[in-house]
Write a protein that holds these residues in place. Structure first.
Motif, PDB file in Angstrom:
ATOM      1  N   LYS A   1       0.736  -1.125  -0.135  1.00 23.98           N
ATOM      2  CA  LYS A   1      -0.053  -0.081  -0.150  1.00 23.98           C
ATOM      3  C   LYS A   1       0.900   1.426   0.185  1.00 23.98           C
ATOM      4  CE  LYS A   1      -0.874  -0.097   5.039  1.00 23.98           C
ATOM      5  NZ  LYS A   1      -2.017  -0.237   5.877  1.00 23.98           N
ATOM      6  N   LYS A   2       1.883   1.228   0.617  1.00 22.79           N
ATOM      7  CA  LYS A   2       2.895   2.598   0.772  1.00 22.79           C
ATOM      8  C   LYS A   2       3.326   2.664  -0.581  1.00 22.79           C
ATOM      9  CE  LYS A   2       4.327   2.231   5.704  1.00 22.79           C
ATOM     10  NZ  LYS A   2       5.332   1.940   6.534  1.00 22.79           N
ATOM     11  N   GLN A   3       3.835   1.373  -1.247  1.00 27.23           N
ATOM     12  CA  GLN A   3       4.274   1.799  -2.560  1.00 27.23           C
ATOM     13  C   GLN A   3       3.327   2.134  -3.694  1.00 27.23           C
ATOM     14  OE1 GLN A   3       4.911  -0.629  -0.815  1.00 27.23           O
ATOM     15  NE2 GLN A   3       6.794  -1.777  -0.722  1.00 27.23           N
ATOM     16  N   ILE A   4       1.982   1.574  -3.364  1.00 32.23           N
ATOM     17  CA  ILE A   4       0.987   2.222  -4.304  1.00 32.23           C
ATOM     18  C   ILE A   4       0.730   3.579  -4.166  1.00 32.23           C
ATOM     19  CG2 ILE A   4      -1.600   1.715  -4.823  1.00 32.23           C
ATOM     20  CD1 ILE A   4      -1.104  -1.139  -3.983  1.00 32.23           C
ATOM     21  N   PHE A   5       0.644   4.115  -2.903  1.00 33.63           N
ATOM     22  CA  PHE A   5       0.331   5.428  -2.848  1.00 33.63           C
ATOM     23  C   PHE A   5       1.589   6.254  -3.369  1.00 33.63           C
ATOM     24  CE2 PHE A   5      -2.355   4.559   1.013  1.00 33.63           C
ATOM     25  CZ  PHE A   5      -3.571   5.092   0.500  1.00 33.63           C
ATOM     26  N   LEU A   6       2.838   5.780  -3.270  1.00 35.37           N
ATOM     27  CA  LEU A   6       4.022   6.682  -3.648  1.00 35.37           C
ATOM     28  C   LEU A   6       3.959   6.454  -5.322  1.00 35.37           C
ATOM     29  CD1 LEU A   6       6.738   7.906  -3.379  1.00 35.37           C
ATOM     30  CD2 LEU A   6       7.786   5.734  -3.042  1.00 35.37           C
ATOM     31  N   PHE A   7       3.445   5.345  -5.700  1.00 37.34           N
ATOM     32  CA  PHE A   7       3.476   5.334  -7.273  1.00 37.34           C
ATOM     33  C   PHE A   7       2.441   6.146  -7.653  1.00 37.34           C
ATOM     34  CE2 PHE A   7       3.869   3.137 -11.204  1.00 37.34           C
ATOM     35  CZ  PHE A   7       2.652   3.186 -11.703  1.00 37.34           C
ATOM     36  N   ALA A   8       1.090   6.217  -7.080  1.00 34.27           N
ATOM     37  CA  ALA A   8       0.234   7.283  -7.421  1.00 34.27           C
ATOM     38  C   ALA A   8       0.773   8.750  -7.479  1.00 34.27           C
ATOM     39  CB  ALA A   8      -0.994   7.144  -6.451  1.00 34.27           C
ATOM     40  N   ILE A   9       1.324   8.943  -6.331  1.00 34.36           N
ATOM     41  CA  ILE A   9       1.803  10.526  -6.361  1.00 34.36           C
ATOM     42  C   ILE A   9       3.090  10.800  -7.534  1.00 34.36           C
ATOM     43  CG2 ILE A   9       3.168  11.882  -4.897  1.00 34.36           C
ATOM     44  CD1 ILE A   9       1.973  10.623  -2.450  1.00 34.36           C
ATOM     45  N   LEU A  10       3.901   9.815  -7.724  1.00 31.43           N
ATOM     46  CA  LEU A  10       4.746   9.670  -8.732  1.00 31.43           C
ATOM     47  C   LEU A  10       4.248   9.758 -10.025  1.00 31.43           C
ATOM     48  CD1 LEU A  10       7.760   7.439  -7.103  1.00 31.43           C
ATOM     49  CD2 LEU A  10       7.907   9.990  -7.297  1.00 31.43           C
ATOM     50  N   PHE A  11       3.220   8.850 -10.299  1.00 27.37           N
ATOM     51  CA  PHE A  11       2.500   8.818 -11.448  1.00 27.37           C
ATOM     52  C   PHE A  11       1.918  10.162 -11.926  1.00 27.37           C
ATOM     53  CE2 PHE A  11       0.532   6.941 -14.982  1.00 27.37           C
ATOM     54  CZ  PHE A  11      -0.570   7.378 -15.064  1.00 27.37           C
ATOM     55  N   THR A  12       1.160  10.566 -10.898  1.00 27.64           N
ATOM     56  CA  THR A  12       0.496  12.059 -11.170  1.00 27.64           C
ATOM     57  C   THR A  12       1.554  13.137 -11.684  1.00 27.64           C
ATOM     58  OG1 THR A  12      -1.188  11.531  -9.685  1.00 27.64           O
ATOM     59  CG2 THR A  12      -1.077  13.785 -10.425  1.00 27.64           C
ATOM     60  N   ILE A  13       2.830  13.238 -10.855  1.00 26.57           N
ATOM     61  CA  ILE A  13       3.749  14.064 -11.026  1.00 26.57           C
ATOM     62  C   ILE A  13       4.344  13.796 -12.491  1.00 26.57           C
ATOM     63  CG2 ILE A  13       6.120  14.958 -10.360  1.00 26.57           C
ATOM     64  CD1 ILE A  13       5.296  14.208  -7.677  1.00 26.57           C
ATOM     65  N   GLY A  14       4.829  12.335 -12.881  1.00 22.75           N
ATOM     66  CA  GLY A  14       5.325  11.976 -14.039  1.00 22.75           C
ATOM     67  C   GLY A  14       4.310  12.326 -15.270  1.00 22.75           C
ATOM     68  N   LEU A  15       3.217  12.210 -15.163  1.00 23.25           N
ATOM     69  CA  LEU A  15       2.198  12.318 -16.189  1.00 23.25           C
ATOM     70  C   LEU A  15       2.179  14.099 -16.432  1.00 23.25           C
ATOM     71  CD1 LEU A  15      -0.037  11.575 -17.980  1.00 23.25           C
ATOM     72  CD2 LEU A  15      -1.852  11.962 -16.119  1.00 23.25           C
ATOM     73  N   GLY A  16       2.277  14.964 -15.189  1.00 21.25           N
ATOM     74  CA  GLY A  16       2.468  16.433 -15.654  1.00 21.25           C
ATOM     75  C   GLY A  16       3.615  16.642 -16.290  1.00 21.25           C
ATOM     76  N   ILE A  17       4.675  16.255 -15.760  1.00 19.94           N
ATOM     77  CA  ILE A  17       6.020  16.398 -16.640  1.00 19.94           C
ATOM     78  C   ILE A  17       6.052  15.903 -17.953  1.00 19.94           C
ATOM     79  CG2 ILE A  17       8.481  15.806 -16.744  1.00 19.94           C
ATOM     80  CD1 ILE A  17       8.254  15.508 -13.399  1.00 19.94           C
ATOM     81  N   PHE A  18       5.262  14.636 -18.143  1.00 18.07           N
ATOM     82  CA  PHE A  18       5.224  14.067 -19.387  1.00 18.07           C
ATOM     83  C   PHE A  18       4.657  14.988 -20.406  1.00 18.07           C
ATOM     84  CE2 PHE A  18       5.239  10.951 -22.814  1.00 18.07           C
ATOM     85  CZ  PHE A  18       4.003  11.321 -23.523  1.00 18.07           C
ATOM     86  N   ILE A  19       3.571  15.487 -20.001  1.00 19.66           N
ATOM     87  CA  ILE A  19       2.596  16.445 -20.968  1.00 19.66           C
ATOM     88  C   ILE A  19       3.318  17.781 -21.067  1.00 19.66           C
ATOM     89  CG2 ILE A  19       0.495  17.872 -20.772  1.00 19.66           C
ATOM     90  CD1 ILE A  19      -0.711  15.879 -19.264  1.00 19.66           C
ATOM     91  N   ILE A  20       4.045  18.377 -19.847  1.00 13.40           N
ATOM     92  CA  ILE A  20       4.664  19.740 -20.273  1.00 13.40           C
ATOM     93  C   ILE A  20       6.023  19.228 -21.338  1.00 13.40           C
ATOM     94  CG2 ILE A  20       6.327  21.184 -18.985  1.00 13.40           C
ATOM     95  CD1 ILE A  20       4.600  20.688 -16.650  1.00 13.40           C
TER      96      ILE A  20
ATOM     97  N   LEU B   1       4.478  18.898 -24.632  1.00 11.50           N
ATOM     98  CA  LEU B   1       4.136  20.157 -25.458  1.00 11.50           C
ATOM     99  C   LEU B   1       5.660  20.891 -25.758  1.00 11.50           C
ATOM    100  CD1 LEU B   1       1.313  21.190 -23.076  1.00 11.50           C
ATOM    101  CD2 LEU B   1       0.995  20.590 -25.525  1.00 11.50           C
ATOM    102  N   ALA B   2       6.469  20.828 -25.022  1.00 10.07           N
ATOM    103  CA  ALA B   2       7.703  21.619 -25.174  1.00 10.07           C
ATOM    104  C   ALA B   2       8.358  21.045 -26.341  1.00 10.07           C
ATOM    105  CB  ALA B   2       8.568  21.755 -23.956  1.00 10.07           C
ATOM    106  N   ASN B   3       8.430  19.695 -26.485  1.00  7.31           N
ATOM    107  CA  ASN B   3       9.104  19.211 -27.794  1.00  7.31           C
ATOM    108  C   ASN B   3       8.112  19.273 -29.036  1.00  7.31           C
ATOM    109  OD1 ASN B   3      10.956  17.861 -26.166  1.00  7.31           O
ATOM    110  ND2 ASN B   3       9.962  16.027 -25.761  1.00  7.31           N
TER     111      ASN B   3
END
Length: 626
Positions: free
Chosen positions: A360-379, A382-384
């Motif tokens: 469960k700790k890894q899942i929460f951490l993954f969810a946070i990292l996924f959200t951050i990663g998705l935002g970075i990916f979108i940015i 777009l930049a690329n």
């Protein structure tokens, strides 16, 4: 944790392209094990990781395959051949497996002072004859690696032992009612050494447990399976070493994994070294040293030698003594063993777990990292995209500018000789007597020279167009290059200024034929000669051909006594539309086209910056006699 990579590791190293194995090796690895040995694969892991990080390292791996040699002499000859194949001494030698340690003096003799790292199951080695032949013998002569170091050899050791005693203690923890232990081993040196060690240990520490050794040297696979089936029970366990035999060695290697699978299906099996439990799901487990500790030690020792120049003789011996048991939960259940007896310090493979509670700790951490990663990916996406659009716009604008510059440049360059042709033609049309015969001949010379210049420029434009459209082709055929040189000189000799001497020198036999495209070679030489004629007003122009200047190639050169080219412009002049002297006629395409043509012929063109009495252009093609 590295198991998914281990199976590919040895194959990747042993099937390196020939070019990677030629020349001077950075690391030469001599392994006494086969490419299928899981122990050897684990030992090679840090080396493979280093190779991925530093692909410039030339790593050569050779397998001795000891049991495939019928005699000591053949083994010695095979080893000598592997060492002799290295044209120059490697920077580092790594010897894998104790049965290859006795070749260290041979390695030192061939390459005195060579840095050597030994990785094996023991900190000693035995005579080759004992290593290769006969059963295990506690009285055999064993030479300590420390003696090699004391004799001045540049050697160190990373000892990765089979933890037999701790494996037995682990067996007794999970099978407290153990009454019989069967050791299954092959004819190989490692099994011979461990067999007598285990027998002596069992006699001294566990005399109440029946001990039996089954050797591949005198037992068939069918007989082995029959014995295990007969003796199988909850109070019996098997310690597996290998099942390799001398007779039919290659076949033995190929069926080894099948034999392990058959054995583990019949009885509780523990392995002498770490085993891939994904491949062998019924193996109960093993006791092994830390892979991480070994990987760190091997990597550090290699880098100390290659990058810091530290001698292995100055490095301490490393004995991997700390370890942990690894047990297979599912295999224990299959053989009716009590899983509650699994030691607290053991690593457990398989077993029931509550996914949510465990992760469960890894899942929460993954969810946070996924959200951050998705935002970075979108940015980033777009930049690329914006960067690509800007780059495409810049390319289009640059292409448009180049097109405009090309049209303007060519308009000027073509108009100049064309005006000369028209003007002098008009003069030739004047009534008889208006111009003298000498003037008429002079005007005709001007017309001819400017016509030839127009032809060269138009041919350059057409050649460039064909190259950009992919229509450029090379037609290889037996060619008399001496004749090609003569034709090139004949084409340009009327452009040579008064007082300039043009000459030819060739190391080629007069009627020798070489496979190349004579037309393309002539085009390149004419371009070089034309440039030389433009810029040389006194002295000489020399077209030369050499077989010695660049071995394996035919080297053409055009040398003049003109003003030369600044060394810092040596590459720039081969770009399109580059002209160092704007007052000289031409489109600035000739040298660029020469470089493309030379590449198509498998050769190169360049400016020899060492020549200072003018300019010297060099052109090479592969030497391939017809």
């Amino acid at each position: 944790m590295h198991r998914p990579f281990l199976c590919l590791l040895t194959l990747l190293l042993s099937v390196l392209p020939l070019s990677a194995r030629e020349g001077s090796a950075d690391i030469f690895i001599l392994s006494s094990h086969t490419e299928y040995s899981e122990w050897a694969q684990r030992m090679l892991f840090p080396i493979d990781e280093l190779r991925k990080e530093r692909p410039e390292l030339n790593i050569v791996l050779e397998h001795l395959q000891l049991l495939s040699h019928p005699s000591v002499e053949e083994l010695q000859h095979s080893t000598d051949s592997l060492l002799s194949a290295q044209s120059t001494p490697p920077r580092l030698v790594i010897v894998l497996g104790g049965s290859a340690f006795n070749f260290v003096p041979d390695i030192e003799k061939r390459w005195p002072g060579i840095p050597i790292i030994l990785t094996g199951e023991q900190d000693y080695y035995c005579d080759i004859d004992y290593t290769l032949n006969g059963p295990g013998n506690p009285m055999a002569r064993r030479t300590s690696i420390s003696l090699l170091k004391n004799r001045g050899l540049n050697v160190t050791l990373i000892c990765a032992p089979a933890m037999i005693r701790r494996t037995v203690e682990t067996m007794l923890q999970v099978q407290p009612n153990l009454r019989q232990l069967i050791f299954v081993g092959g004819e190989n040196y490692m099994c011979k050494e461990q067999q007598w060690r285990l027998e002596r240990y069992m006699q001294q520490q566990h005399p109440d447990i029946k001990y039996m050794a089954i050797s591949a040297a005198n037992t068939s696979t069918d007989r082995l399976l029959y014995i295990l089936q007969r003796e199988s029970g909850p109070d019996m366990a098997v310690l597996y070493g290998s099942w390799l035999v001398r007779d039919g060695y290659l076949k033995s290697v190929s069926i080894r994994h099948k034999t392990v699978s058959l054995i583990e299906a019949l009885a509780p099996v523990y392995t002498m070294f770490a085993s891939d439990l994904e491949k062998h799901p019924n193996v109960l487990g093993y006791y092994s040293y830390s892979d991480q500790e070994y990987n760190i030690a091997m990597r550090q020792y290699i880098l100390d030698v290659l990058d810091h120049g530290i001698n292995p003789s100055d490095m301490p011996f490393i004995h991997l003594e700390a370890g942990t048991p690894t047990l297979n939960y599912y295999a224990m259940e299959r053989f009716g063993l009590n899983t509650e007896l699994i030691p607290a310090n053991a690593q457990v493979y398989g077993g029931p777990v509550n996914f949510w509670e465990t992760y469960k700790k890894q899942i929460f951490l993954f969810a946070i990292l996924f959200t951050i990663g998705l935002g970075i990916f979108i940015i980033v996406t777009l930049a690329n995209s914006l960067r690509r659009l800007k780059k495409a716009r810049d390319i289009a604008e640059n292409a448009n500018k180049m097109k405009t510059a090309f049209i303007q440049n060519m308009s000027h360059e073509i108009r100049t000789p064309l005006n000369s042709v028209i003007g002098f033609s008009q003069l030739l049309c004047l009534p008889d007597g208006a111009i003298s015969q000498q003037e008429r001949e002079e005007y005709m010379t001007y017309i001819m020279n400017n016509s030839q210049l127009l032809t060269v420029m138009i041919n350059d434009i057409l050649s460039l167009s064909d190259m950009e459209k992919g229509k450029y082709a090379v037609s290889l055929a037996p060619t008399n290059l001496n004749e090609v040189m003569r034709q090139a000189i004949k084409t340009v000799e009327n452009r040579v200024s008064n007082g300039v001497y043009i000459a030819r020198e060739s190391e080629l036999e007069e009627h020798a034929l070489y496979v190349t495209d004579g037309i393309r070679v002539q085009q390149i030489l004419i371009n070089f000669l034309t440039n030389a004629c433009k810029h040389t007003t006194s002295g000489r122009i020399l077209l030369a051909c050499s077989l010695k200047e660049t071995p394996g190639n035919i080297t053409f050169s055009v040398t003049d006594t003109g003003p030369g080219v600044p060394p810092e412009k040596a590459e720039e002049i081969f770009e399109r539309f580059v002209k160092l002297d704007p007052n000289k006629q031409g489109a600035g395409l000739g040298l660029s086209i020469c470089r493309i043509m030379a590449s198509g012929l498998g050769g190169k063109v360049w400016l020899d910056t060492r020549y200072t009495d003018g300019a010297r252009f060099v052109f090479t093609i592969p030497k391939e006699e017809a």
